[in-house]
Design an enzyme around this catalytic site. Structure first.
Site, PDB file in Angstrom:
ATOM      1  CG  ASP A 110      61.652 -25.579 -55.627  1.00 26.44           C
ATOM      2  OD1 ASP A 110      61.810 -26.683 -56.036  1.00 26.44           O
ATOM      3  OD2 ASP A 110      61.495 -24.582 -56.686  1.00 26.44           O
ATOM      4  CB  THR A 178      63.789 -26.766 -59.646  1.00 26.19           C
ATOM      5  OG1 THR A 178      63.216 -27.454 -58.481  1.00 26.19           O
ATOM      6  CG2 THR A 178      63.670 -25.320 -59.358  1.00 26.19           C
TER       7      THR A 178
END
Length: 358
Positions: A110, A178
């Site tokens: 990320d 995610t």
């Protein structure tokens, strides 16, 4: 009247005036020459540095150039996402709780993807507001340049179009899905960039890092992806978040019939691609995308833009258009479709809105 005893000669007066005009001409021509030299020095010489691309007189940006940079940013971010996952150096940790009580994960993928995407876009378009899911650490600033090239498929399909820089908001999702990323469910993972003008999504880019597939579209411009045209009313397929399947299934079957197929999936980008004609072997197909709770705008803006460009719709569960200005969250859930009567679809699902604020 001239002083007594002195007579002014007409010829002398003429000479005097000519001398005065000569002095004035000399002074003024020197001033003009100085201004001309200053102007020439202020302009870039031939072959010298040019004005930054993406900018235009009056603080405008070219949407075709912004699309090209958005595609590049999604791909560059995806490279970081893939590298971290394949190296198994996720360093996953919880960054907070969702409204449903689940843990929001944060990984190195990320952060590195966010840094690469943000600074590439910011370097190319410094006057444009950029909203990203992850915080940008100025101490970790990175110089990422754009070579000003525009891919041929974009050149062929999209015409230059300038808009005021202050009307533009860019939404970045450096790693969508995610949770699935940490579970190594790679097919759901995307990186996304969206461009909104006056709150309306006009450019959408959805990139799948693990297959290198990229879908992009521009409203009133063009796209490299098509809508799916087939829809079976007797067995509609509804794609939802993995954690929401139970909430949607009962209402959906009551509305469309017991043959309704519920497809649990991860990632908002993946779910929008399910509504399109995507040449991906690991991409499921669906007719409707429904989300019944609060969702962040960087999750949905790119998909919204792509659907709008292809004639589709993404609205709240009550049919309201979603504005991509102001707060970063959408409270009203969402329903997305293409090649369907969207209004009639909303009217069939009145009960889902009640769960969107939970």
């Amino acid at each position: 009247m001239a002083p007594m005893g002195i007579r002014l000669s007409p010829l002398g007066m003429a000479v005097f005036c000519l001398l005065g005009l000569g002095v004035l001409y000399h002074l003024y021509s020197g001033f003009l020459a100085g201004r001309f030299a200053f102007f020439m020095l202020s302009e870039p010489a031939a072959g010298g540095p040019e004005a930054p691309h993406g900018s235009a007189p009056g603080g405008a940006v070219d949407l075709r150039e912004l699309l090209a940079v958005s595609v590049l940013a999604a791909v560059r971010g995806g490279e970081e996402v893939k590298r971290v996952r394949e190296g198994n150096v996720l360093n996953a940790k919880a960054k907070g709780k969702t409204r449903e009580g689940g843990e929001e994960q944060l990984t190195t993928g990320d952060l590195l993807s966010n840094r690469r995407m943000f600074y590439l876009l910011k370097g190319a378009f410094p006057a444009v507001q950029i909203n990203s899911e992850e915080r940008v650490d100025t101490a970790d600033q990175e110089t990422v340049s754009w070579d000003h090239s525009i891919p041929e498929d974009i050149k062929q399909k999209i015409q230059p179009k300038e808009v005021p820089a202050e009307s533009v908001t860019v939404w970045i999702d450096p790693l969508d899905a995610t949770q699935e990323y940490t579970e190594d469910l790679r097919q759901y993972v995307t990186t996304m960039v969206c461009v909104a003008v006056n709150g309306k999504p006009v450019i959408g880019v959805i990139h799948k890092p693990f297959s290198s597939y990229t879908a992009w579209a521009m409203v009133d411009g063009g796209s490299n992806v098509k809508a799916r045209s087939f829809y079976n009313e007797k067995t509609p397929r509804i794609i939802v978040s993995r954690s929401h399947a139970g909430k949607v299934e009962q209402v959906a079957r009551q509305t469309f019939g017991n043959k309704t197929v519920i497809i649990p999936a991860g990632g908002a980008g993946y779910k929008v691609l399910a509504l399109l004609d995507v040449p991906e072997k690991n991409q499921e197909e669906a007719d409707v995308y429904i989300h019944v709770t609060y969702i962040k705008k960087w999750d949905i803006c790119a998909g919204n833009a792509v659907l709008r460009a292809l004639g589709g719709h993404m609205t709240t569960l009550t049919g309201e258009e979603i504005s991509y200005t102001g707060s970063d969250g959408n409270e009203g859930g969402l329903i997305a479709s293409i090649n369907m009567n969207h209004k009639a679809l909303i009217e069939k699902l009145p009960d889902l809105e009640k769960t969107s604020h939970k």
